[in-house]
Write a protein that holds these residues in place. Structure first.
Motif, PDB file in Angstrom:
ATOM      1  N   ALA A  32     111.639  64.860 -11.972  1.00  0.00           N
ATOM      2  CA  ALA A  32     110.956  65.987 -11.801  1.00  0.00           C
ATOM      3  C   ALA A  32     109.882  66.007 -12.923  1.00  0.00           C
ATOM      4  O   ALA A  32     110.451  65.568 -14.147  1.00  0.00           O
ATOM      5  N   GLY A  33     108.543  66.268 -12.846  1.00  0.00           N
ATOM      6  CA  GLY A  33     107.410  66.399 -13.798  1.00  0.00           C
ATOM      7  C   GLY A  33     107.036  65.042 -14.165  1.00  0.00           C
ATOM      8  O   GLY A  33     106.094  65.148 -15.382  1.00  0.00           O
ATOM      9  N   GLN A  34     107.570  63.885 -13.825  1.00  0.00           N
ATOM     10  CA  GLN A  34     107.317  62.415 -14.643  1.00  0.00           C
ATOM     11  C   GLN A  34     106.128  61.847 -13.877  1.00  0.00           C
ATOM     12  O   GLN A  34     106.031  62.033 -12.621  1.00  0.00           O
ATOM     13  N   THR A  35     105.387  61.130 -14.280  1.00  0.00           N
ATOM     14  CA  THR A  35     104.354  60.335 -13.807  1.00  0.00           C
ATOM     15  C   THR A  35     104.791  58.896 -13.375  1.00  0.00           C
ATOM     16  O   THR A  35     105.513  58.485 -14.058  1.00  0.00           O
ATOM     17  N   ILE A  36     104.711  58.474 -12.038  1.00  0.00           N
ATOM     18  CA  ILE A  36     104.922  57.244 -11.666  1.00  0.00           C
ATOM     19  C   ILE A  36     103.841  56.354 -11.255  1.00  0.00           C
ATOM     20  O   ILE A  36     102.653  57.237 -10.864  1.00  0.00           O
ATOM     21  N   ASN A  37     103.930  55.255 -10.896  1.00  0.00           N
ATOM     22  CA  ASN A  37     102.770  54.445 -10.700  1.00  0.00           C
ATOM     23  C   ASN A  37     102.476  53.938  -9.231  1.00  0.00           C
ATOM     24  O   ASN A  37     101.320  53.196  -9.149  1.00  0.00           O
ATOM     25  N   TRP A  38     103.155  54.253  -8.536  1.00  0.00           N
ATOM     26  CA  TRP A  38     103.089  53.811  -7.190  1.00  0.00           C
ATOM     27  C   TRP A  38     103.367  54.970  -6.275  1.00  0.00           C
ATOM     28  O   TRP A  38     104.033  55.980  -6.254  1.00  0.00           O
ATOM     29  N   PRO A  69     114.802  77.309  -5.408  1.00  0.00           N
ATOM     30  CA  PRO A  69     114.161  75.980  -5.881  1.00  0.00           C
ATOM     31  C   PRO A  69     115.233  75.013  -5.985  1.00  0.00           C
ATOM     32  O   PRO A  69     116.485  75.188  -6.281  1.00  0.00           O
ATOM     33  N   ILE A  70     114.677  73.717  -5.969  1.00  0.00           N
ATOM     34  CA  ILE A  70     115.453  72.572  -6.117  1.00  0.00           C
ATOM     35  C   ILE A  70     114.706  71.699  -6.856  1.00  0.00           C
ATOM     36  O   ILE A  70     113.420  71.690  -6.642  1.00  0.00           O
ATOM     37  N   VAL A  71     115.103  70.764  -7.815  1.00  0.00           N
ATOM     38  CA  VAL A  71     114.431  70.123  -8.729  1.00  0.00           C
ATOM     39  C   VAL A  71     114.701  68.599  -8.247  1.00  0.00           C
ATOM     40  O   VAL A  71     115.605  68.008  -8.180  1.00  0.00           O
ATOM     41  N   PRO A  72     113.523  68.069  -7.901  1.00  0.00           N
ATOM     42  CA  PRO A  72     113.775  66.670  -7.583  1.00  0.00           C
ATOM     43  C   PRO A  72     113.811  65.538  -8.466  1.00  0.00           C
ATOM     44  O   PRO A  72     113.514  65.946  -9.798  1.00  0.00           O
ATOM     45  N   PHE A  73     114.525  64.662  -8.228  1.00  0.00           N
ATOM     46  CA  PHE A  73     114.829  63.741  -9.166  1.00  0.00           C
ATOM     47  C   PHE A  73     113.532  62.955  -9.926  1.00  0.00           C
ATOM     48  O   PHE A  73     112.439  62.988  -9.017  1.00  0.00           O
ATOM     49  N   GLN A 124     102.183  62.778 -10.118  1.00  0.00           N
ATOM     50  CA  GLN A 124     103.449  63.396 -10.910  1.00  0.00           C
ATOM     51  C   GLN A 124     104.337  64.049  -9.981  1.00  0.00           C
ATOM     52  O   GLN A 124     103.910  64.681  -8.974  1.00  0.00           O
ATOM     53  N   ILE A 125     105.712  63.705  -9.999  1.00  0.00           N
ATOM     54  CA  ILE A 125     106.646  64.440  -9.147  1.00  0.00           C
ATOM     55  C   ILE A 125     106.735  66.037  -9.342  1.00  0.00           C
ATOM     56  O   ILE A 125     106.647  66.289 -10.776  1.00  0.00           O
ATOM     57  N   PRO A 126     106.727  66.718  -8.509  1.00  0.00           N
ATOM     58  CA  PRO A 126     106.586  68.081  -8.849  1.00  0.00           C
ATOM     59  C   PRO A 126     107.730  68.511  -9.695  1.00  0.00           C
ATOM     60  O   PRO A 126     109.033  67.985  -9.603  1.00  0.00           O
ATOM     61  N   GLU A 127     107.588  69.621 -10.550  1.00  0.00           N
ATOM     62  CA  GLU A 127     108.665  70.185 -11.299  1.00  0.00           C
ATOM     63  C   GLU A 127     110.052  70.908 -10.309  1.00  0.00           C
ATOM     64  O   GLU A 127     111.024  70.834 -10.749  1.00  0.00           O
ATOM     65  N   GLN A 128     109.590  71.156  -9.154  1.00  0.00           N
ATOM     66  CA  GLN A 128     110.570  71.907  -8.319  1.00  0.00           C
ATOM     67  C   GLN A 128     110.318  71.994  -7.052  1.00  0.00           C
ATOM     68  O   GLN A 128     108.659  71.876  -6.665  1.00  0.00           O
ATOM     69  N   ILE A 129     110.818  72.381  -6.067  1.00  0.00           N
ATOM     70  CA  ILE A 129     110.437  72.223  -4.653  1.00  0.00           C
ATOM     71  C   ILE A 129     111.111  73.675  -4.135  1.00  0.00           C
ATOM     72  O   ILE A 129     112.460  73.908  -4.470  1.00  0.00           O
ATOM     73  N   ILE A 130     110.444  74.267  -3.150  1.00  0.00           N
ATOM     74  CA  ILE A 130     111.102  75.751  -2.797  1.00  0.00           C
ATOM     75  C   ILE A 130     111.574  75.312  -1.434  1.00  0.00           C
ATOM     76  O   ILE A 130     111.080  74.965  -0.638  1.00  0.00           O
ATOM     77  N   LEU A 131     113.067  75.693  -1.230  1.00  0.00           N
ATOM     78  CA  LEU A 131     113.646  75.475  -0.230  1.00  0.00           C
ATOM     79  C   LEU A 131     113.334  76.562   0.929  1.00  0.00           C
ATOM     80  O   LEU A 131     112.760  77.535   0.839  1.00  0.00           O
ATOM     81  N   PRO A 132     113.705  76.461   2.223  1.00  0.00           N
ATOM     82  CA  PRO A 132     113.454  77.236   3.117  1.00  0.00           C
ATOM     83  C   PRO A 132     114.108  78.768   2.983  1.00  0.00           C
ATOM     84  O   PRO A 132     113.620  79.511   3.433  1.00  0.00           O
TER      85      PRO A 132
END
Length: 344
Positions: free
Chosen positions: A334-340, A328-332, A316-324
């Motif tokens: 976010a929160g979705q499950t991918i297979n590779w 927060p930044i929301v990655p593309f 699962q791609i994280p819901e957000q990432i905390i910048l330095p």
């Protein structure tokens, strides 16, 4: 297939931003890409060779220890760009210049407003072997935003490709069947990059059920018929199309605002998402060419010697990432499950 090993890929179009963003964005790309074409639309824009070299040093300072990642620098074209600027760029090892129509995307207000005046610069680039990278949209208010790519092809790009005979052109982040057909039918010195979002999404994913600000990018997502055309063209394995994420980070509050910024921050999941697309297309045999070979060949650079391995494993791609800086930044995706997943 449950495991896939390919030559180490490159990202032929991305945005690192600058300053506090770099400790986040550079490692995200360096985790799997050996090289990346770095966009120059900073504030102020990177318009000289000296500015590009200074920016490169800041990027290198942010890369992980022992990483061999190499940023490939570009210049931001304006109507003040001179032939001397192009010669200085060549001498400094800069391999491409970026053409933004003024107002086309983030931090592009200083870009080209009188395109016809740029032909002497394009000729100088062809002579020096510097590539032209194009954000292909017109920006006139009367042209519908969904039609701006086709209008740019008809009004400008077709003429540039025809008139400047030795100029290598990359039509970046193409979004339409019109663009895919134009590149496929064009000369060998014309190629295109395609982003993960334009392969995975269409404008329903932006607008249905409420506006999805983290799917908003420029050029904007198009109809499903155009998405399918892009998927069809990468499935062919044509050497004219290669990986360019257009990963473009913005802090969460700048995306989720009354005038949200354009850009999808895909660096932390891009290679995995591309693999998922090629798997869905039953075209994993074409993936290495798209990700690792076609771009290097078109740019006239050596192919990478290393490899990366992807495994078929859900995550699962994280819901957000905390910048330095703590924001927060929301990655593309976010929160979705991918297979590779990239193998450690």
């Amino acid at each position: 297939m449950t495991e896939l090993t390919i030559q180490t890929p490159d990202d032929w179009h991305l945005h690192f931003r600058d300053g506090d963003m770099l400790p986040e964005t550079v490692p995200a790309t360096a985790r799997c890409f050996q090289r990346a074409i770095v966009m120059p639309n900073l504030v102020p824009p990177v318009t000289t060779a000296q500015m590009a070299l200074e920016y490169k040093s800041r990027i290198l300072a942010a890369k992980p220890e022992k990483s061999s990642f190499e940023p490939l620098m570009t210049l931001f074209l304006t109507n003040d760009t001179s032939i001397e600027d192009i010669k200085a760029a060549k001498a400094a090892g800069i391999i491409a210049c970026k053409l933004y129509p003024a107002g086309a995307t983030t931090n592009s207000s200083a870009a080209v407003s009188a395109l016809e005046a740029m032909y002497p610069v394009f000729e100088a680039m062809a002579e020096e072997g510097i590539l032209l990278l194009v954000h292909g949209e017109v920006t006139r208010s009367e042209v519908d935003i969904f039609d701006r790519e086709k209008a740019f092809i008809d009004e400008h790009l077709s003429k540039i490709v025809e008139k400047v005979e030795n100029l290598k052109v990359v039509f970046e982040h193409i979004t339409t069947k019109d663009a895919a057909d134009f590149v496929m039918q064009g000369p060998d010195r014309l190629a295109a990059t395609i982003t993960p979002q334009h392969l995975l999404l269409n404008r329903n994913d932006l607008l249905v059920g409420g506006v999805k600000p983290h799917n908003y990018c420029l050029p904007v997502l198009k109809r499903s018929t155009h998405q399918q055309a892009l998927r069809d063209v990468v499935k062919t394995g044509s050497k004219k199309f290669f990986l360019g994420t257009d990963s473009a980070p913005h802090e969460k509050h700048r995306k989720e605002s009354a005038c949200g910024c354009a850009g999808c921050y895909s660096a932390w999941s891009a290679i995995e998402l591309y693999a998922q697309v090629f798997d869905e297309l039953d075209a994993l045999d074409k993936f290495e060419g798209f990700a690792s070979l076609h771009g290097a060949d078109f740019y006239g650079l050596p192919r990478n010697k290393g490899t990366i391995t992807l495994v078929k494993e859900s995550w699962q791609i994280p819901e957000q990432i905390i910048l330095p800086n703590g924001n927060p930044i929301v990655p593309f995706y976010a929160g979705q499950t991918i297979n590779w997943k990239l193998k450690a």
